[in-house]
Design an enzyme around this catalytic site. Structure first.
Site, PDB file in Angstrom:
ATOM      1  N   ASP A  51       0.783  -1.247   0.000  1.00  0.00           N
ATOM      2  CA  ASP A  51       0.000   0.000   0.000  1.00  0.00           C
ATOM      3  C   ASP A  51       0.814   1.296   0.000  1.00  0.00           C
ATOM      4  O   ASP A  51       0.394   2.289   0.607  1.00  0.00           O
ATOM      5  CB  ASP A  51      -0.961   0.020   1.199  1.00  0.00           C
ATOM      6  CG  ASP A  51      -1.914  -1.151   1.217  1.00  0.00           C
ATOM      7  OD1 ASP A  51      -1.949  -1.916   0.237  1.00  0.00           O
ATOM      8  OD2 ASP A  51      -2.616  -1.322   2.226  1.00  0.00           O
ATOM      9  N   LYS A 103      -7.052  -4.137  -3.157  1.00  0.00           N
ATOM     10  CA  LYS A 103      -7.744  -4.847  -2.087  1.00  0.00           C
ATOM     11  C   LYS A 103      -8.594  -3.882  -1.269  1.00  0.00           C
ATOM     12  O   LYS A 103      -8.374  -2.667  -1.274  1.00  0.00           O
ATOM     13  CB  LYS A 103      -6.730  -5.535  -1.166  1.00  0.00           C
ATOM     14  CG  LYS A 103      -5.782  -4.586  -0.435  1.00  0.00           C
ATOM     15  CD  LYS A 103      -4.764  -5.348   0.395  1.00  0.00           C
ATOM     16  CE  LYS A 103      -3.787  -4.431   1.103  1.00  0.00           C
ATOM     17  NZ  LYS A 103      -4.356  -3.579   2.123  1.00  0.00           N
ATOM     18  N   CYS A 153      -2.238  -2.727   8.178  1.00  0.00           N
ATOM     19  CA  CYS A 153      -2.119  -3.631   7.020  1.00  0.00           C
ATOM     20  C   CYS A 153      -0.885  -4.521   7.096  1.00  0.00           C
ATOM     21  O   CYS A 153      -0.952  -5.711   6.783  1.00  0.00           O
ATOM     22  CB  CYS A 153      -2.121  -2.829   5.725  1.00  0.00           C
ATOM     23  SG  CYS A 153      -3.675  -1.935   5.453  1.00  0.00           S
TER      24      CYS A 153
END
Length: 199
Positions: free
Chosen positions: A16, A78, A114
């Protein structure tokens, strides 16, 4: 099955690192520098590489600095916080022989969300996890050491990018050694900056 040095079946996960987060994450640019270095390692040693975006339609693409290094990587979007989406789990199983467990190096953001949830899911699936401490961060700097300690307690190896690079190589006799040493020299300044900022 890929055997390299002291680490079997190495895989690289980049979590990310999106442009939208550049100004929000502590030491974000240092995470990007470390990710760039490890992506170059992945290219030199032909390590399977996966990168994710979190809801790219809302939060935008990965930072442009990474694009040239992701040519051979699998990039997935995602909504889950963990990178271990059903699609990535399936792709991870496809890389390698007969479902061999992987040794995943993990960089990205945020360390306590995450990155942590990806680490926990990888460990639960039986994979080894190497959390690269000079390549992970969060909005709040104080979250990082807590997340690293949690991941260490859960069974992950918390390490640095350069330590991981040499552990993957394992032997100065490998044919790629000169390229790897060149990369270490090329990234010396950025490695120092990342270590000073993020550790």
């Amino acid at each position: 099955m890929v055997l390299r040095g002291r680490i079997n079946n190495p895989v690289l996960f980049v979590c990310d690192l999106q442009e939208k987060f550049r100004t929000a994450i502590y030491g974000f640019d240092k995470c990007v520098l470390t990710a760039q270095k490890l992506l170059k390692v992945g290219q030199i040693l032909q390590i399977p590489t996966y990168a994710t975006t979190q809801l790219a339609s809302k939060l935008g693409p990965l930072v442009p600095e990474l694009h040239p290094l992701l040519v051979n990587a699998k990039v997935l979007d995602k909504s889950l916080f963990s990178m271990m989406t059903p699609e990535l789990r399936a792709r991870l199983d496809e890389d390698g022989d007969d479902g061999e467990k992987k040794s995943v190096a993990l960089v990205g953001i945020e360390s306590h969300i995450c990155v942590l949830q990806t680490c926990l899911d990888l460990l639960a699936a039986g994979h080894e996890v190497y959390v690269v401490a000079d390549g992970v961060s969060s909005c709040n700097r104080q979250e990082v050491p807590v997340a690293l300690e949690r991941m260490r307690r859960e069974g992950a190896v918390v390490t640095t990018s350069e330590s991981w690079m040499y552990e993957v190589m394992g032997d100065a006799k490998i044919s790629e050694f000169r390229q790897m040493v060149g990369l270490v020299r090329e990234s010396k300044e950025s490695t120092t900056l990342a270590l000073q900022s993020l550790l």
